[in-house]
Design a protein around this motif. Structure first.
Motif, PDB file in Angstrom:
ATOM      1  N   UNK A  94       0.836  -1.204   0.000  1.00 48.38           N
ATOM      2  CA  UNK A  94       0.000   0.000   0.000  1.00 48.38           C
ATOM      3  C   UNK A  94       0.871   1.255   0.000  1.00 48.38           C
ATOM      4  N   UNK A  95       2.041   1.189   0.665  1.00 49.96           N
ATOM      5  CA  UNK A  95       2.941   2.343   0.764  1.00 49.96           C
ATOM      6  C   UNK A  95       3.809   2.532  -0.480  1.00 49.96           C
ATOM      7  N   UNK A  96       4.037   1.459  -1.226  1.00 51.91           N
ATOM      8  CA  UNK A  96       4.961   1.513  -2.361  1.00 51.91           C
ATOM      9  C   UNK A  96       4.199   1.620  -3.673  1.00 51.91           C
ATOM     10  N   UNK A  97       4.705   2.477  -4.545  1.00 51.88           N
ATOM     11  CA  UNK A  97       4.053   2.646  -5.843  1.00 51.88           C
ATOM     12  C   UNK A  97       4.593   1.662  -6.874  1.00 51.88           C
ATOM     13  N   UNK A  98       5.777   1.110  -6.623  1.00 50.60           N
ATOM     14  CA  UNK A  98       6.382   0.168  -7.548  1.00 50.60           C
ATOM     15  C   UNK A  98       6.396  -1.232  -6.947  1.00 50.60           C
ATOM     16  N   UNK A  99       6.728  -2.188  -7.777  1.00 50.37           N
ATOM     17  CA  UNK A  99       6.806  -3.569  -7.307  1.00 50.37           C
ATOM     18  C   UNK A  99       7.886  -3.690  -6.229  1.00 50.37           C
ATOM     19  N   UNK A 100       7.581  -4.455  -5.192  1.00 50.38           N
ATOM     20  CA  UNK A 100       8.492  -4.659  -4.067  1.00 50.38           C
ATOM     21  C   UNK A 100       9.199  -5.995  -4.240  1.00 50.38           C
ATOM     22  N   UNK A 101      10.505  -5.989  -4.043  1.00 50.75           N
ATOM     23  CA  UNK A 101      11.309  -7.210  -4.035  1.00 50.75           C
ATOM     24  C   UNK A 101      11.777  -7.389  -2.597  1.00 50.75           C
ATOM     25  N   UNK A 102      11.249  -8.389  -1.945  1.00 53.20           N
ATOM     26  CA  UNK A 102      11.449  -8.587  -0.514  1.00 53.20           C
ATOM     27  C   UNK A 102      12.375  -9.776  -0.274  1.00 53.20           C
ATOM     28  N   UNK A 103      13.445  -9.547   0.475  1.00 53.65           N
ATOM     29  CA  UNK A 103      14.387 -10.617   0.796  1.00 53.65           C
ATOM     30  C   UNK A 103      14.086 -11.081   2.213  1.00 53.65           C
ATOM     31  N   UNK A 104      13.844 -12.367   2.367  1.00 54.13           N
ATOM     32  CA  UNK A 104      13.489 -12.913   3.679  1.00 54.13           C
ATOM     33  C   UNK A 104      14.367 -14.121   3.983  1.00 54.13           C
ATOM     34  N   UNK A 105      14.403 -14.469   5.270  1.00 51.82           N
ATOM     35  CA  UNK A 105      15.139 -15.677   5.663  1.00 51.82           C
ATOM     36  C   UNK A 105      14.189 -16.868   5.620  1.00 51.82           C
ATOM     37  N   UNK A 106      14.611 -17.970   6.173  1.00 50.99           N
ATOM     38  CA  UNK A 106      13.824 -19.191   6.085  1.00 50.99           C
ATOM     39  C   UNK A 106      12.824 -19.390   7.208  1.00 50.99           C
ATOM     40  N   UNK A 107      12.428 -18.334   7.892  1.00 50.01           N
ATOM     41  CA  UNK A 107      11.450 -18.459   8.977  1.00 50.01           C
ATOM     42  C   UNK A 107      10.199 -19.170   8.440  1.00 50.01           C
ATOM     43  N   UNK A 108       9.633 -20.082   9.214  1.00 48.22           N
ATOM     44  CA  UNK A 108       8.448 -20.819   8.738  1.00 48.22           C
ATOM     45  C   UNK A 108       7.287 -19.921   8.310  1.00 48.22           C
ATOM     46  N   UNK A 109       7.128 -18.785   8.939  1.00 44.70           N
ATOM     47  CA  UNK A 109       6.040 -17.871   8.560  1.00 44.70           C
ATOM     48  C   UNK A 109       6.235 -17.357   7.137  1.00 44.70           C
ATOM     49  N   UNK A 110       7.481 -17.109   6.755  1.00 52.45           N
ATOM     50  CA  UNK A 110       7.753 -16.610   5.402  1.00 52.45           C
ATOM     51  C   UNK A 110       7.383 -17.646   4.342  1.00 52.45           C
ATOM     52  N   UNK A 111       7.364 -18.923   4.740  1.00 57.53           N
ATOM     53  CA  UNK A 111       7.047 -20.012   3.814  1.00 57.53           C
ATOM     54  C   UNK A 111       5.635 -20.577   4.022  1.00 57.53           C
ATOM     55  N   UNK A 112       4.854 -19.931   4.876  1.00 57.95           N
ATOM     56  CA  UNK A 112       3.512 -20.425   5.206  1.00 57.95           C
ATOM     57  C   UNK A 112       2.606 -20.434   3.974  1.00 57.95           C
ATOM     58  N   UNK A 113       1.680 -21.366   3.966  1.00 57.59           N
ATOM     59  CA  UNK A 113       0.764 -21.522   2.835  1.00 57.59           C
ATOM     60  C   UNK A 113      -0.071 -20.251   2.615  1.00 57.59           C
ATOM     61  N   UNK A 114      -0.555 -19.660   3.698  1.00 57.84           N
ATOM     62  CA  UNK A 114      -1.371 -18.445   3.574  1.00 57.84           C
ATOM     63  C   UNK A 114      -0.570 -17.303   2.957  1.00 57.84           C
ATOM     64  N   UNK A 115       0.696 -17.182   3.342  1.00 58.52           N
ATOM     65  CA  UNK A 115       1.564 -16.142   2.782  1.00 58.52           C
ATOM     66  C   UNK A 115       1.812 -16.431   1.302  1.00 58.52           C
ATOM     67  N   UNK A 116       2.103 -17.679   0.985  1.00 52.55           N
ATOM     68  CA  UNK A 116       2.347 -18.071  -0.407  1.00 52.55           C
ATOM     69  C   UNK A 116       1.127 -17.773  -1.285  1.00 52.55           C
ATOM     70  N   UNK A 117      -0.069 -18.108  -0.792  1.00 52.10           N
ATOM     71  CA  UNK A 117      -1.295 -17.854  -1.562  1.00 52.10           C
ATOM     72  C   UNK A 117      -1.513 -16.359  -1.767  1.00 52.10           C
ATOM     73  N   UNK A 118      -1.275 -15.567  -0.722  1.00 53.78           N
ATOM     74  CA  UNK A 118      -1.447 -14.118  -0.829  1.00 53.78           C
ATOM     75  C   UNK A 118      -0.453 -13.549  -1.846  1.00 53.78           C
ATOM     76  N   UNK A 119       0.786 -14.040  -1.793  1.00 47.50           N
ATOM     77  CA  UNK A 119       1.807 -13.563  -2.728  1.00 47.50           C
ATOM     78  C   UNK A 119       1.444 -13.902  -4.173  1.00 47.50           C
ATOM     79  N   UNK A 120       0.871 -15.064  -4.396  1.00 48.25           N
ATOM     80  CA  UNK A 120       0.449 -15.429  -5.754  1.00 48.25           C
ATOM     81  C   UNK A 120      -0.602 -14.457  -6.281  1.00 48.25           C
ATOM     82  N   UNK A 121      -1.522 -14.042  -5.415  1.00 47.61           N
ATOM     83  CA  UNK A 121      -2.572 -13.104  -5.826  1.00 47.61           C
ATOM     84  C   UNK A 121      -2.019 -11.701  -6.087  1.00 47.61           C
ATOM     85  N   UNK A 122      -0.876 -11.385  -5.485  1.00 49.07           N
ATOM     86  CA  UNK A 122      -0.308 -10.044  -5.603  1.00 49.07           C
ATOM     87  C   UNK A 122       1.062 -10.054  -6.278  1.00 49.07           C
TER      88      UNK A 122
END
Length: 155
Positions: free
Chosen positions: A24-52
């Protein structure tokens, strides 16, 4: 630098709230670097990322590589300067101290950039350089405090 302070357990709901605020804050596409925390790989996060996927993309750091994560130095800085110098009497005072320190850091992007560019962290610098090369010369870098997240975007 973007950050989100929270008191509850870090779970996919917290991550999704941060991601929504971020795009919402960024006008351009965001490239986000994350570690291997389980939340970053969660199914809900993955599904949301696919939609966006037109607005945001995640890149995962290799496992067991804190030296590649610029947020580790920021975490150390916050612990030493926001928490360590002023002992809070209660949790709300601690949150206020953290928020104040992080907001002041937001107004000093050179401080955050210096954390990334230290020569002692050459591997991390190479990772950031690789990302900028992928983005082209008009890139900018941002960090998220609270989860080990750094993101870069095209200007």
């Amino acid at each position: 630098m973007c950050f989100k302070l929270f008191t509850q357990r870090f779970d996919s709901a917290v991550m999704l709230d941060f991601l929504r605020r971020l795009i919402r804050q960024c006008t351009h596409k965001v490239f986000l670097i994350v570690d291997g925390h389980p939340v970053h790989r969660a199914k809900a996060v993955h599904q949301w990322l696919e939609k966006h996927q037109d607005r945001i993309r995640l890149f995962f750091l290799p496992a067991y590589s804190p030296e590649l994560n610029p947020d580790e130095l920021l975490n150390h800085d916050v612990k030493a300067n926001a928490v360590g110098q002023q002992r809070a009497r209660n949790s709300s005072e601690m949150m206020a101290n953290l928020r104040s320190y992080l907001r002041s850091t937001q107004r000093q992007p050179h401080v955050v950039q210096n954390l990334c560019l230290r020569e002692t962290r050459c591997l991390r610098s190479r990772l950031v350089c690789s990302l900028f090369n992928a983005l082209g010369s008009n890139g900018s870098i941002r960090f998220h405090k609270q989860t080990p997240i750094c993101y870069a975007r095209k200007a």
